[in-house]
Write an enzyme that holds these catalytic residues in place. Structure first.
Site, PDB file in Angstrom:
ATOM      1  N   CYS A 234       0.889  -1.180   0.000  1.00 61.14           N
ATOM      2  CA  CYS A 234       0.000   0.000   0.000  1.00 61.14           C
ATOM      3  C   CYS A 234       0.910   1.207   0.000  1.00 61.14           C
ATOM      4  O   CYS A 234       1.153   1.823   1.040  1.00 61.14           O
ATOM      5  CB  CYS A 234      -0.917  -0.016   1.220  1.00 61.14           C
ATOM      6  SG  CYS A 234      -1.907  -1.520   1.405  1.00 61.14           S
ATOM      7  N   ALA A 235       1.438   1.556  -1.163  1.00 59.90           N
ATOM      8  CA  ALA A 235       2.671   2.336  -1.240  1.00 59.90           C
ATOM      9  C   ALA A 235       2.521   3.848  -1.115  1.00 59.90           C
ATOM     10  O   ALA A 235       3.387   4.497  -0.531  1.00 59.90           O
ATOM     11  CB  ALA A 235       3.377   2.017  -2.555  1.00 59.90           C
ATOM     12  N   PRO A 237       1.866   7.605   0.005  1.00 56.86           N
ATOM     13  CA  PRO A 237       2.422   8.587  -0.932  1.00 56.86           C
ATOM     14  C   PRO A 237       3.858   8.361  -1.366  1.00 56.86           C
ATOM     15  O   PRO A 237       4.358   9.103  -2.202  1.00 56.86           O
ATOM     16  CB  PRO A 237       2.307   9.896  -0.145  1.00 56.86           C
ATOM     17  CG  PRO A 237       2.445   9.491   1.276  1.00 56.86           C
ATOM     18  CD  PRO A 237       1.751   8.158   1.382  1.00 56.86           C
ATOM     19  N   GLY A 238       4.598   7.382  -0.822  1.00 58.04           N
ATOM     20  CA  GLY A 238       5.865   7.010  -1.413  1.00 58.04           C
ATOM     21  C   GLY A 238       7.130   7.250  -0.604  1.00 58.04           C
ATOM     22  O   GLY A 238       8.217   6.878  -1.060  1.00 58.04           O
ATOM     23  N   LYS A 240       8.178   5.804   2.168  1.00 59.56           N
ATOM     24  CA  LYS A 240       8.772   4.525   2.553  1.00 59.56           C
ATOM     25  C   LYS A 240       9.336   3.811   1.320  1.00 59.56           C
ATOM     26  O   LYS A 240      10.363   3.133   1.391  1.00 59.56           O
ATOM     27  CB  LYS A 240       7.748   3.646   3.264  1.00 59.56           C
ATOM     28  CG  LYS A 240       7.236   4.226   4.584  1.00 59.56           C
ATOM     29  CD  LYS A 240       6.225   3.305   5.228  1.00 59.56           C
ATOM     30  CE  LYS A 240       5.601   3.937   6.461  1.00 59.56           C
ATOM     31  NZ  LYS A 240       4.736   5.089   6.116  1.00 59.56           N
ATOM     32  N   ASP A 258      -1.021   0.608  -5.274  1.00 62.85           N
ATOM     33  CA  ASP A 258      -1.966   1.503  -4.602  1.00 62.85           C
ATOM     34  C   ASP A 258      -3.188   1.665  -5.505  1.00 62.85           C
ATOM     35  O   ASP A 258      -3.052   1.702  -6.733  1.00 62.85           O
ATOM     36  CB  ASP A 258      -1.347   2.872  -4.299  1.00 62.85           C
ATOM     37  CG  ASP A 258      -2.052   3.568  -3.154  1.00 62.85           C
ATOM     38  OD1 ASP A 258      -1.587   3.445  -1.999  1.00 62.85           O
ATOM     39  OD2 ASP A 258      -3.093   4.222  -3.399  1.00 62.85           O
ATOM     40  N   ASP A 285      -5.249  -3.232  -6.564  1.00 62.28           N
ATOM     41  CA  ASP A 285      -5.526  -3.680  -5.207  1.00 62.28           C
ATOM     42  C   ASP A 285      -4.557  -4.812  -4.868  1.00 62.28           C
ATOM     43  O   ASP A 285      -4.515  -5.831  -5.563  1.00 62.28           O
ATOM     44  CB  ASP A 285      -6.971  -4.162  -5.118  1.00 62.28           C
ATOM     45  CG  ASP A 285      -7.373  -4.589  -3.712  1.00 62.28           C
ATOM     46  OD1 ASP A 285      -6.519  -4.599  -2.813  1.00 62.28           O
ATOM     47  OD2 ASP A 285      -8.564  -4.913  -3.527  1.00 62.28           O
ATOM     48  N   ASP A 305       1.936  -1.379   4.861  1.00 60.80           N
ATOM     49  CA  ASP A 305       1.522  -0.224   5.659  1.00 60.80           C
ATOM     50  C   ASP A 305       0.109   0.150   5.189  1.00 60.80           C
ATOM     51  O   ASP A 305      -0.070   1.067   4.401  1.00 60.80           O
ATOM     52  CB  ASP A 305       2.500   0.942   5.457  1.00 60.80           C
ATOM     53  CG  ASP A 305       2.225   2.102   6.397  1.00 60.80           C
ATOM     54  OD1 ASP A 305       2.534   1.975   7.597  1.00 60.80           O
ATOM     55  OD2 ASP A 305       1.675   3.124   5.947  1.00 60.80           O
ATOM     56  N   CYS A 359      -0.073   3.935  11.346  1.00 61.26           N
ATOM     57  CA  CYS A 359       0.050   5.178  12.120  1.00 61.26           C
ATOM     58  C   CYS A 359      -1.149   5.267  13.067  1.00 61.26           C
ATOM     59  O   CYS A 359      -1.725   6.333  13.261  1.00 61.26           O
ATOM     60  CB  CYS A 359       0.159   6.392  11.216  1.00 61.26           C
ATOM     61  SG  CYS A 359      -1.129   6.522   9.962  1.00 61.26           S
TER      62      CYS A 359
END
Length: 491
Positions: A234-235, A237-238, A240, A258, A285, A305, A359
């Protein structure tokens, strides 16, 4: 400036329930989404105060062509922000005509409410707490530069380098134009809370990534060696993803998924600016990705994530009232998705190591999800013990949960976060070893003070493509491929 017009448009969309702040920011065409998001959130937080000041000063009566949402953004910048950015364009002279009256009305409001500080005008639930004292963490992007050169650059701009921190108290005591090297992560610089580097040339050129320390833990603990194949499930906004690419030194492959096309497009821009050349983006997905697909037969590392309540992110409260205490129904829905995603990730046949992170502060999204996955795979995966010196551990809801990590402004001076590292108990004999297990992190050493020749060459932006390519890997020997020319000290 386009920043202010776009911020006003986002505010109007939020008030008319067209979407959340984050969704509307990512759907906008504004390139610096973090700068835009921060401005909208802060303007929204002070909305009632700004409305009162604007009304008392008669600003909209005097400037009939000025729309209410734009007025609110501009008055925030004038009175409560750090001043107009980029000179303010045509808006600065317009607001300067009313500056004295607006300041007077703000002062009058403070007298009426018997307060001395701007933040004391806020409702109690909107006031900054411990989270507002979290330092500004800045990850040095080793695909383009190194810590030594970044430190030297800031020193030439008039910043005072204090060396490597030895404790959280060192970080908590940062003030003014001082900065430190993080005691744990060797590529992480630490500046005082609220330091704004969105317009800094090193950030704009992709040499620096503005990323909270807790957010740097997932890629660090996944620790893929160069040449590895990785899935970032689930990449967007990028941040990580770019961290993973730096650890790989652009050698290997990252499959990043994503579902949100807008967020994926912004991510492609971020990765291009960061010099990432080993990542393949897919608007897909992750749950629909087949573990038996031959493209992923070498995937030994997965970073998961997933979407979560965001209860560890103070800014989420600004756009979603009550996000800090999500309803039980919402938690159950999120946890259900998170459980499915983690179970699915663990079915990839060559998987050796997986990092699950959120988070969120909620047990339902953290320890409960990990416990479910371990129960579904008895004897196959285990929780890896990591960072024994980390002060905030997982809740003791099941044996081994203490191997999980938690983070919070109070205990670690970071955003709220949860991280668990799962590793396969026995690696399948048919899978080649990509490298030894991740070594335990030890305190980083301070950057060496070496003079290096720099070439002022700004990296070019790459197009928005599904395959991010064309950016060269970092040079051997730690040389920087050209830092932007520094501003004179004090500017």
């Amino acid at each position: 400036m386009a920043l202010y017009a776009t911020a006003a448009s986002v505010l109007a969309g939020v008030e008319s329930r067209q979407g959340s702040i984050k969704g509307l920011v990512y759907a906008s065409s504004f390139q610096n989404v973090k700068q835009l998001y921060a401005l909208v959130c802060e303007t929204q937080r002070y909305s009632a105060v700004l409305d009162a000041v604007i009304a008392s000063a008669g600003l909209l009566r005097a400037e009939k062509k000025l729309r209410p949402h734009l007025a609110k953004v501009l008055v925030y910048e004038l009175l409560l922000g750090k001043g107009f950015r980029g000179g303010g364009g045509r808006w600065k002279p317009l607001l300067d005509r009313h500056r004295a009256r607006l300041k007077a009305e703000l002062a009058r409001l403070k007298v009426q409410r018997c307060v001395s500080r701007n933040e004391d005008l806020l409702e109690v639930g909107s006031r900054p707490g411990t989270a507002s004292q979290v330092p500004r963490f800045v990850r040095v992007n080793t695909l383009k530069t190194n810590s030594d050169d970044a430190v030297d650059y800031f020193k030439r701009q008039g910043f005072s380098y204090q060396g490597r921190a030895s404790s959280l108290e060192d970080l908590r005591g940062l003030k003014g134009k001082c900065f430190l090297l993080d005691p744990l992560l060797p590529e992480l610089l630490v500046f005082p809370a609220q330091t704004d580097l969105h317009d800094h040339p090193l950030y704009r050129a992709g040499h620096l990534i503005l990323q909270d320390k807790a957010s740097c833990l997932p890629a660090t603990l996944l620790a893929p060696p160069p040449g590895s194949h990785i899935i970032d499930a689930c990449a967007a906004p990028g941040n990580k993803t770019s961290h993973l690419a730096a650890l790989l030194k652009n050698q290997g492959k990252i499959f990043a998924f994503d579902l949100d096309a807008g967020r994926l497009a912004s991510m492609a821009t971020l990765l291009a600016r960061a010099g990432v050349s080993c990542c393949e983006l897919a608007e897909q997905d992750f749950l629909a990705v087949s573990p038996s697909d031959q493209r992923y037969r070498q995937v030994q590392y997965i970073l998961l994530d997933p979407s979560c309540s965001g209860s560890g992110m103070p800014a989420r409260q600004l756009e979603e009232p009550g996000a800090g205490t999500p309803s039980q129904a919402r938690l159950q829905a999120l946890a259900g998705f998170q459980q499915r995603a983690l179970r699915h990730a663990l079915t990839f046949p060559s998987l050796q190591r997986l990092v699950y992170s959120t988070c969120s502060l909620c047990q339902e999204e953290n320890e409960d999800v990990v416990q479910d996955a371990l129960q579904q795979n008895p004897g196959t995966f285990r929780l890896a013990p990591v960072l024994p010196s980390w002060p905030h551990r997982g809740l003791g809801t099941f044996p081994g949960a203490e191997h999980c990590l938690r983070a919070s402004p109070e205990t670690t001076l970071t955003g709220g976060f949860f991280v668990a590292v799962l590793e396969r108990v026995e690696v399948p004999s048919s899978v080649p070893q990509a490298g030894a297990a991740a070594p335990e992190l030890t305190p980083s050493t301070a950057p060496r003070r070496k003079k290096r020749r720099r070439r002022a060459a700004a990296p070019g932006a790459l197009p928005h493509t599904q395959q991010v390519h064309g950016a060269p890997p970092s040079r051997r020997g730690g040389k920087s491929p050209g830092l932007p020319a520094p501003q004179p000290a004090g500017l």
